[in-house]
Design an enzyme around this catalytic site. Structure first.
Site, PDB file in Angstrom:
ATOM      1  N   ASP A 117       0.816  -1.210   0.000  1.00 20.99           N
ATOM      2  CA  ASP A 117       0.000   0.000   0.000  1.00 20.99           C
ATOM      3  C   ASP A 117       0.852   1.262   0.000  1.00 20.99           C
ATOM      4  OD1 ASP A 117      -2.736   0.337  -0.299  1.00 20.99           O
ATOM      5  OD2 ASP A 117      -2.980   1.104   1.735  1.00 20.99           O
ATOM      6  N   ASP A 165     -11.298  -5.043  11.778  1.00 22.15           N
ATOM      7  CA  ASP A 165     -11.479  -6.472  11.995  1.00 22.15           C
ATOM      8  C   ASP A 165     -12.722  -6.769  12.836  1.00 22.15           C
ATOM      9  OD1 ASP A 165     -10.361  -5.198  14.118  1.00 22.15           O
ATOM     10  OD2 ASP A 165      -8.636  -6.518  14.326  1.00 22.15           O
TER      11      ASP A 165
END
Length: 1040
Positions: free
Chosen positions: A372, A740
């Site tokens: 990224d 998450d």
């Protein structure tokens, strides 16, 4: 996909697509003609005639005679360079495959064995093969008496034996007629089997079960090892292991008793105020009520703890039958990284190498690396990793080493010779260690080069500017390093796929950090490989157990429970933590107690790494539903029940018809086709939308690699998710830095369940921050994410009630996950109360009677007993439990407090406050990072609490000494209260002082200043003490 086809970079929105060739070409094997063996490094040696020993007459690749003999005896029997089969040289033992050679020498008959013994071995092997092939299907012609032997045996065995020529053979094989397929013509029941030879294995087994009692005299199945093997293959792949009732029942009874005692205690505290210190009493009662509520949220989700067992042998028997295609499901593995200077490339390389060497079919593994940060350093280090993997992977599989991350394998202080019997292991290990050290030097050179960025940006080897020079404005990039073409190791065997991915980034677009990167990997992998299951790992979490994927498949591929499992979560284990685990980095209480409790309800929460997902669950589909039971209907005899309802007709499911009639994925997809626009849900990619409908995965065979790569660039473009449900209902959910928790919560709300898998050998291991400042900043990020979720529309307090799929104990756990940072406010006040009591001479409780003292004693005993029994069934040590309790206080008065403040500022005022960390030097020795100190504002509140409590202890003792013996009694309760705070903050104090008692001046100044101001103001104002009125001047007559 083709490996080494070049770096594909482009932007779908700008209609750009560039293929950069020649940057990283496949490095051919060395062609040396020296006197040194290229395998072991020893001298080549000479023949009896004095000539140089030449193993391969085709290319002359230098190999010594021991390596040549070993390769012919136990290896692939091919030359490592030209892949030509080694011919048998004079003086070499004969091996399989040498029969066709015409050369005859002095030891031609060295390994001849008696014909009778060979014949007996042949018959035995045919018998074994006949038993192993039972139920495998129609593999031989109708006239064959016995099935053919699977290719690849050490000795060639014929599958046809005339029974008349072997009288003892007929007697031996007669007991197998019932089990061996096809049956002989005279065998009872053979006609029924012959009629169904073209059917599947399941049909034949169902028919056999139904007619088991009508076949006449039966042979005892227990005496047949083949039948036992088949029965074993039909058994479940896993099972629940409930906690022993002798451990769990006392634990539950103590919880109920503690709840009852807690209610009595709170009633006593509320009904008995302290009038001369009403403010102190009210503050303490409010804190205690919140602590009781927080304890209920944490305790009751641990009511049904369970363990689980997996059976890897049954998995192999069911899905990896010899002689048949491997039926294990493919797995796409995601590894995410951002900044190679903070996440060292060597750490990422070890994670990738452990994945490529895992014990799983190579054609079913695809590893995707998300960069990224668009770093050329990550790209080049991954290229070096792919080259080293060609040597590392065959070494791992040849000697079955653990772990398969080279850094950890070579640094582990273990007996690496244990269970190793190959004579060449030591030599090859030494050579591999040298190769790895050279690989480390190359990667470190890349890191050193990347520290100083050139003014014109990075240039690739062919002179092309690196597309990611601007990390915030660059096209999407994909490079297939290992794949179907070119992805072979030094022995010529296929390697798993390795794909580099860097999604497109442009100014003005929201990229959603890690969650956005993971969703990009989901789409890329769906276009290129589309495995039905996905494993995600952080770049510092390597595979410590090469069978981790198989452990997960025991749940996900289990026909009984697998269809409703959305993910399998593994516990996090860490390397490099000091023995005493001062700051509870291992987090053992959470992973070994809380997660086991959730596994007994609806499954553990998703913790961000070490998790194997079902792709369909991430796509927002509901779990499959079985056929509903018919509703109860009344007869016509009683008119009050209304008209008789017609019973629905339920047809019996034939073999294999269960999945066709279950209201599951198919119904959901048909509903979606008719009621919604797929492009609005998944995005405007026809290939990707098609892949979402393929439950079992796979790529359409008509697609070419070039078109797939072009479509992969499309799905990682920065505008692809606009006006879609990505991040809202699909994939990793946006809205919090702890994506998450949200992702797992959404799946559980749809009715999915998750599984907690704890193999004996930890599946994954990673690194954790072990110094105080880094640990507090990590906890701050987690707590801030929980605060964001609490104030979002996905808050478990009010979200997910519509379907009723989330169990209430599971909801309690999610509520606790989002509200625990708010405990910092009452905890901060409660830790300050001891110092206030000592400085003012007041206390939060009145004088207690004997009966009231029993309430306090019972409460402390119940707390202590609950902890002991919890440790008893979980296996957690008391030291780990105590470290967790200490850090609960440390994190509560520092990181959690700042998370609440920062979250409120962000939600209510839109102010995004960042707490920066400045590094200082650390000691260069074992666990030197433990003593590294980094300044952060998180250290001020706990330091202030420590100082005022220690000052309060000194003041209280001094006051008791001055006032005499009678003042010592009330002092003990206050001192106990203060010491409770100091003992819990002791690890913080130890970390604050450092190894050489060095503390930054700013911390000491601010803490002393705040403590002094607070103490002086308190003495001056004295707010919690009731003011006494002076004498009335009119009554006493005194003019004061």
């Amino acid at each position: 996909m083709q490996a080494s086809a070049g770096l594909v970079a482009g932007s779908h929105n700008r209609n750009e697509l560039v293929v950069i060739h020649g940057h990283e070409e496949h490095k051919p094997l060395k062609d040396l003609t020296g006197q040194v063996c290229e395998i072991c490094g020893d001298e080549i040696g000479v023949t009896v005639a004095g000539d140089l020993f030449v193993a391969c007459n085709e290319c002359g690749f230098p190999v010594c005679r021991p390596c040549y003999e070993y390769e012919r005896r136990e290896g692939s029997q091919n030359c490592p360079q030209c892949k030509t089969r080694y011919k048998r040289l004079k003086g070499s033992p004969r091996v399989e495959g040498d029969d066709d050679e015409e050369d005859v020498d002095d030891i031609e008959h060295e390994f001849n064995i008696d014909d009778d013994q060979n014949k007996n071995n042949t018959i035995a092997e045919a018998m074994l093969q006949g038993k192993m092939s039972y139920g495998r299907g129609h593999e031989d012609d109708d006239n064959a008496q016995y099935p053919p032997v699977i290719a690849g045996r050490s000795k060639p065995v014929s599958g046809e034996f005339p029974i008349s020529s072997q009288p003892h053979g007929e007697q031996t094989l007669s007991s197998l007629h019932k089990r061996v397929h096809p049956y002989s013509a005279h065998e009872l029941g053979s006609g029924r089997w012959d009629e169904k030879k073209d059917g599947g294995w399941k049909e034949r087994m169902d028919d056999w079960k139904m007619q088991q009692g009508n076949l006449g005299t039966e042979v005892d199945d227990s005496a047949d090892p083949d039948m036992a093997m088949l029965d074993e293959a039909r058994q479940p792949l896993s099972r629940k292991v409930p906690i022993a009732s002798s451990k769990i029942n006392p634990y539950r009874m103590v919880i109920v008793a503690r709840l009852f005692i807690l209610a009595i205690f709170l009633r006593y505290r509320i009904m008995n105020p302290v009038h001369d210190a009403f403010g102190l009493w009210l503050t303490s009662v409010i804190c205690e009520i919140w602590f009781a509520f927080s304890w209920i949220l944490d305790q009751f989700p641990k009511w049904f703890p369970i363990d689980r067992e997996t059976y890897l042998d049954r998995l192999s028997l069911r899905y990896e039958r010899e002689g048949e295609p491997n039926m294990l499901c493919p797995v796409d593995i995601f590894v995410s990284t951002v900044d190679p200077l903070k996440e060292p490339p060597l750490v990422t390389a070890n994670t990738v190498l452990s994945i490529l060497a895992m014990d799983y079919p190579v054609d079913k593994i695809s590893c995707y690396i998300s960069d990224d940060g668009a770093s050329m350093l990550t790209f080049e280090s991954l290229s070096e990793t792919a080259e080293f993997a060609r040597k590392w992977v065959p070494f791992c599989k040849k000697f079955t080493i653990e772990p398969r991350a080279p850094e950890m394998y070579f640094s582990d202080k273990i007996d690496y010779l244990k269970d190793k019997v190959q004579p060449t292991f030591v030599k090859e290990r030494r050579a591999m260690k040298r190769e790895y050290e050279e690989f480390k030097v190359r990667v470190n050179a890349l890191v050193a080069k990347a520290i100083k960025v050139p003014a014109e940006g990075w240039i690739m080897q062919d002179g092309t500017p690196w597309p990611g020079n601007n990390t915030k404005d660059h096209p999407g990039m994909i490079q297939v390093f290992l794949g179907q073409s070119g992805g072979t190791d030094v022995e010529g065997n296929e390697l798993p796929r390795l794909v580099y991915v860097s999604r497109e980034k442009r100014p003005g677009f929201q990229h959603h950090k890690k969650a956005g990167a993971m969703n990009a990997l989901v789409r890329v992998s769906a276009v290129l490989t589309n495995a039905p299951f996905m494993l995600n790992l952080d770049c510092d979490h390597y595979l410590n157990n090469s069978k981790a994927a198989r452990e997960a498949m025991c749940f996900l591929m289990d026909p009984q429970i697998g269809r409703k499992v959305c993910y399998v979560q593994f516990p996090q284990r860490f390397d490099g933590i000091d023995r005493h685990d001062r700051y509870a980095n291992r987090n053992t209480v959470f992973f070994d107690i809380n997660m086991k409790g959730l596994d007994g309800i609806q499954g553990p929460v998703y913790v961000g790494t070490g998790c194997v997902f079902r792709r369909q669950a991430l796509y927002g589909y509901d779990p499959p539903k079985g056929p509903k039971r018919p509703k109860m209907v009344s007869c016509d005899c009683c008119p009050c029940f209304g008209r008789r309802k017609k019973l629905p007709k339920y047809e019996k499911h034939g073999p294999g018809g269960d999945l066709e009639n279950i209201q599951g994925y198919d119904d959901d997809k048909e509903l979606l086709k008719s009621q919604m626009n797929f492009e609005k849900k998944f995005g405007q990619s026809a290939i990707f939308v098609t892949s979402t409908l393929m439950v079992d995965g796979g790529v359409p065979p008509s697609s070419s690699p070039a078109s797939l790569l072009k479509e992969a660039i499309h799905v990682i473009s920065c505008g692809y998710e606009d006006k879609t449900e990505w991040g809202l209902e699909l994939g990793w959910i946006y809205g919090s830095i702890t994506e998450d928790i949200l992702t797992g919560f959404k799946m559980h709300c749809r009715g999915w369940r998750s599984i907690y898998c704890m193999p004996k050998r930890p599946a994954f291991k990673g690194s954790a921050p072990i110094n105080l400042s880094d640990r507090l900043n990590q906890v701050l990020r987690w707590a801030l994410g929980s605060v964001e979720i609490f104030f979002s529309r996905h808050s478990p307090v009010w979200y997910g009630y519509k379907g009723g799929n989330l169990k209430w104990l599971e909801r309690l756990s999610y509520v606790n996950t989002t509200v625990y940072p708010f405990t910092s406010l009452p905890l901060l006040a409660y830790c300050t109360l001891p110092a206030v009591c000592l400085l003012t001479g007041k206390f939060i409780m009145p004088e207690i009677s004997t009966l009231a003292s029993l309430f306090f004693i019972s409460l402390f005993l119940s707390i202590f007993t609950t902890g002991i029994l919890e440790l008893r069934w979980s296996g957690v040590s008391i030291e780990e439990w105590w470290r967790n309790e200490q850090f609960w206080v440390i994190g509560g008065v520092s990181a959690h407090l700042f998370a609440v403040v920062q979250g409120l500022l962000k939600i209510l005022a839109g102010i995004d406050t960042n707490f920066t960390v400045t590094s200082k030097a650390s000691d260069d020795e074992d666990f030197g990072e433990l003593y590294a100190f980094k300044w952060t504002t998180l250290l001020i509140p706990p330091t202030t609490i420590l100082i005022i409590n220690m000052v309060g202890v000194v003041a209280g003792i001094s006051d008791a000494i001055n006032n005499g013996y009678q003042s010592w009694g009330p002092l003990f309760g206050k001192l106990f209260f203060a010491f409770w705070v100091i003992v819990h903050l002791y690890p913080f104090l130890k970390g604050l002082m450092g190894k050489q008692n060095r503390t930054p001046t700013i911390v000491v100044i601010w803490s002393i200043l705040l403590a002094s101001i607070f103490s002086l103001l308190w003495v001056r104002i004295d707010p919690f003490v009731l003011k006494t009125k002076g004498p009335d001047v009119k009554q006493c007559g005194l003019n004061c």
